[in-house]
Design an enzyme around this catalytic site. Structure first.
Site, PDB file in Angstrom:
ATOM      1  N   LEU A 151       0.856  -1.178   0.000  1.00 34.64           N
ATOM      2  CA  LEU A 151       0.000   0.000   0.000  1.00 34.64           C
ATOM      3  C   LEU A 151       0.892   1.228   0.000  1.00 34.64           C
ATOM      4  O   LEU A 151       2.094   1.128   0.274  1.00 34.64           O
ATOM      5  CB  LEU A 151      -0.891  -0.007   1.249  1.00 34.64           C
ATOM      6  CG  LEU A 151      -1.958  -1.105   1.305  1.00 34.64           C
ATOM      7  CD1 LEU A 151      -2.560  -1.178   2.701  1.00 34.64           C
ATOM      8  CD2 LEU A 151      -3.044  -0.871   0.265  1.00 34.64           C
ATOM      9  N   PRO A 152       0.329   2.399  -0.318  1.00 34.84           N
ATOM     10  CA  PRO A 152       1.175   3.598  -0.303  1.00 34.84           C
ATOM     11  C   PRO A 152       1.960   3.769   0.994  1.00 34.84           C
ATOM     12  O   PRO A 152       3.115   4.179   0.975  1.00 34.84           O
ATOM     13  CB  PRO A 152       0.166   4.725  -0.508  1.00 34.84           C
ATOM     14  CG  PRO A 152      -0.914   4.097  -1.339  1.00 34.84           C
ATOM     15  CD  PRO A 152      -1.032   2.686  -0.822  1.00 34.84           C
ATOM     16  N   GLU A 153       1.337   3.446   2.138  1.00 39.46           N
ATOM     17  CA  GLU A 153       2.041   3.521   3.422  1.00 39.46           C
ATOM     18  C   GLU A 153       1.521   2.445   4.358  1.00 39.46           C
ATOM     19  O   GLU A 153       0.327   2.097   4.332  1.00 39.46           O
ATOM     20  CB  GLU A 153       1.826   4.880   4.108  1.00 39.46           C
ATOM     21  CG  GLU A 153       2.291   6.076   3.322  1.00 39.46           C
ATOM     22  CD  GLU A 153       3.771   6.371   3.434  1.00 39.46           C
ATOM     23  OE1 GLU A 153       4.439   5.763   4.317  1.00 39.46           O
ATOM     24  OE2 GLU A 153       4.250   7.212   2.664  1.00 39.46           O
ATOM     25  N   THR A 154       2.410   1.950   5.193  1.00 38.56           N
ATOM     26  CA  THR A 154       2.035   1.147   6.350  1.00 38.56           C
ATOM     27  C   THR A 154       2.537   1.861   7.589  1.00 38.56           C
ATOM     28  O   THR A 154       3.724   2.220   7.670  1.00 38.56           O
ATOM     29  CB  THR A 154       2.633  -0.261   6.291  1.00 38.56           C
ATOM     30  OG1 THR A 154       2.080  -0.966   5.163  1.00 38.56           O
ATOM     31  CG2 THR A 154       2.332  -1.043   7.553  1.00 38.56           C
TER      32      THR A 154
END
Length: 273
Positions: free
Chosen positions: A47-50
């Protein structure tokens, strides 16, 4: 093999709608795992960020870190918003205020109704020059270029931002980790609009970039001579942000929706330093 279970949530941030905004994974830890393991989890999530957090000294204080599939970030808005959403709505943190300790300092988050508001550092951009390969990669000549952590590229009309079709092959030649390129223009129904592109990242266009608004808010506040602004990020998923310029700090508000609740399983030996 002994496995440790970790609670994980996937949250769409800066939106009132599932499948809108920017998705972030939020992992609940009691202690930090080694950084390479955190990076592996983020790469697995893709995902774009975790975001990862651990408890702090009080019931409303937490330590927070953010990872893209490739690198640890110095600051991430949508994953911070998503983490606050998880703490308030799933874990049941009392009250309306949370404080995160991070690589970008102390980051308060407040809750009022459906809106969570980030209190982030301001990063006013300064006039800059883009490499010619990047200008070619954008395909449309901008009005002006600025830079703080990210390049801020100004255009005249919202329609240009919507229709922009950058060339990833050219833009990926830039190396500006952990920053990116935000294109922006005055909005038709909001004060300003933007899109965000990340050179050399597997996810080329970030759907909604809270941290970029650390630069966009002071930039547009000065240009429009107002301190309270509304914004949209015009990715395919669309993000809605409620912004306030407070001088050396900016407030970035938005809603969140939970998409997924689950568990991940990490071999116990990875928990050793």
């Amino acid at each position: 093999m002994d496995l440790q279970q970790i609670d994980i949530y996937q949250v769409d941030a800066f939106t009132m709608n599932i499948f809108g905004g920017n998705p972030a994974a939020v992992c609940v830890l009691q202690q930090w795992l080694p950084t390479p393991v955190l990076q592996q989890i983020a790469a697995e999530n893709f995902l774009p960020e975790t975001a990862f957090f651990i408890p702090g000294k009080t019931a409303t204080d937490f330590e927070l870190r953010w990872f893209t599939p490739e690198i640890e970030m110095d600051l991430c808005g949508h994953a911070t918003l998503a983490t606050a959403h998880v703490l308030f709505h799933h874990i049941g943190v009392p009250g309306n205020n949370i404080t995160f300790s991070s690589n970008s300092g102390v980051l308060p988050v407040s809750k009022k109704g459906a809106i969570l508001t980030l209190d982030f550092p301001s990063r006013p951009p300064e006039p800059a020059t883009l490499p010619s390969v990047f200008l070619e990669g954008l395909g449309v000549t901008p009005t002006a270029v600025f830079k703080s952590r990210d390049y801020v590229v100004l255009y005249e009309h919202e329609s240009i931002i919507r229709q922009l079709q950058p060339n990833p092959a050219l833009i990926h030649q830039l190396n500006i980790d952990p920053g990116g390129i935000v294109v922006t223009a005055p909005g038709e129904s909001v004060d300003f609009v933007s899109r965000f592109f990340t050179p050399q990242a597997s996810i080329f266009e970030d759907p909604v970039t809270g941290s970029a608004h650390c630069s966009l808010i002071p930039f547009w506040s000065k240009r429009l001579n107002k301190t309270t602004l509304t914004a949209q990020q015009l990715s395919a998923r669309i993000g809605e942000l409620y912004c306030t310029d407070q001088g050396d700090r900016v407030l970035i508000g938005g809603a969140c929706k939970t998409y997924l609740v689950g568990k991940i399983f990490v071999p116990t030996h990875h928990f050793a330093g």
